[in-house]
Design a protein around this motif. Sequence first.
Motif, mmCIF file in Angstrom:
data_model
loop_
_atom_site.group_PDB
_atom_site.id
_atom_site.type_symbol
_atom_site.label_atom_id
_atom_site.label_comp_id
_atom_site.label_asym_id
_atom_site.label_seq_id
_atom_site.Cartn_x
_atom_site.Cartn_y
_atom_site.Cartn_z
ATOM 1 N N HIS A 163 0.836 -1.207 0.000
ATOM 2 C CA HIS A 163 0.000 0.000 0.000
ATOM 3 C C HIS A 163 0.867 1.253 0.000
ATOM 4 O O HIS A 163 0.519 2.268 -0.616
ATOM 5 C CB HIS A 163 -0.907 -0.021 1.230
ATOM 6 N N GLY A 171 -8.216 -2.729 -5.124
ATOM 7 C CA GLY A 171 -8.787 -3.237 -3.890
ATOM 8 C C GLY A 171 -7.810 -3.390 -2.753
ATOM 9 O O GLY A 171 -8.112 -4.028 -1.741
ATOM 10 N N SER A 173 -6.691 -1.275 -0.532
ATOM 11 C CA SER A 173 -7.106 -0.679 0.744
ATOM 12 C C SER A 173 -8.049 -1.606 1.502
ATOM 13 O O SER A 173 -7.949 -1.756 2.724
ATOM 14 C CB SER A 173 -7.777 0.672 0.504
ATOM 15 N N GLY A 174 -8.966 -2.239 0.782
ATOM 16 C CA GLY A 174 -9.881 -3.180 1.430
ATOM 17 C C GLY A 174 -9.157 -4.392 1.979
ATOM 18 O O GLY A 174 -9.463 -4.866 3.080
ATOM 19 N N LYS A 175 -8.173 -4.893 1.235
ATOM 20 C CA LYS A 175 -7.395 -6.037 1.708
ATOM 21 C C LYS A 175 -6.606 -5.661 2.956
ATOM 22 O O LYS A 175 -6.497 -6.462 3.897
ATOM 23 C CB LYS A 175 -6.452 -6.512 0.608
#
Length: 393
Positions: A163, A171, A173-175
Amino acid sequence: MTRHEGRLGALAAVDASAAELADRMVGLSVRGLPPGYTDGMFVFTRRGRRGGDGRWTAVPEGRSVRYSAIVALGAAALPEDRQRAALAGDTVHDLVGNLVKELPAVTNLGDAALIAWAAAETGHPDLDAGLRRLAELEGALSSGDPVYTVEVSWALAALVAAHRVAGGGAGLSGKLERARERLLTGLGGDRLYRHVLGPASWYRAHVGCFADQVYPLQALARLHAHTGDGEARKAAEQIAAGICEAQGPQGQWWWHYDARTGGVVEGYPVYSVHQLAMAPMALLDLADAGGASHLKEIALGLHWMTSRPEVADELIVEELDLTWRKAARDDPKKIVRGVRAVATAINQGSRIGVLDRIYPPLAVDRECRPYELGWLLYAWLFSLPRDTPGQQR
């Protein structure tokens, strides 16, 4: 790097002799890695073998993707000329490229996480391949499946690193958020981390080893440094305080803990990699992230390597450029560990002290695994950036 720079310099301001030892061990690690590097990958271990003349050699055995990825992380902190010295002419870019090629055959979540982490920190163009394999292995886990704390921690560390360099696209940020929740939820109301997040054998469900504390501490400190996550920092501070409170009087970083209370279930073995690398690495990451400094405990742990009370044999073997793995009880069936796990499951704080007399810690494990030298480089030559100082979740 000299000992007057970075982490070595910070330690020198507190304990000059400890910093001298750490600096010396950095040089030993660079020299000690090439004998374990063959065909673009590191061996599983170099095992001590004593000849008829009484002299020790270290014989390479096996092959390890996991240990190769850890060495990649550590060697990445070296300038290119010293990378080539440590990797028998290769660079870290070469090593990470070899690891990426292994990904289709990687079935362990932790191994995939380490490869993705190394790809992120080295800026390797195949980072996406590492993240995809990590996501595939995470997706194969069923809801409620037990997972190992160490592997969950490496996954979070990998996603933080990715990140940082790639942002929140695809995706990511969601992970990152899901990995954060899984690790923080896994601590629950315990003082320290358990070995398994989820169902485990009743007699060991409450036990966490030293690695189960170090890697979550490291990952959560890095998450805080990157996002300003206050809950992550609080958990990291709790774990750091717990292992430091339990540290032995001669600097021993003990092996098994009662996660519920933070008490020591069984202290031995004491591992060289914990004293020289893993404890400093995690605690220094916390300090870099704005957390408490534990330099005195780090220094005490380093000094155990040269003045330990348990064994007379030297654990730092300069002529072979390695460290022997651990000081342990002469207990090949691990009776002490098992009995104390059961005893503390039934009665918190139970010690059964007679076991210390029956199985004293007099044995030396004469092998050296490449990750021990890789983490040592990472601990002392890396410096954790703080991306969002002062931000709180």
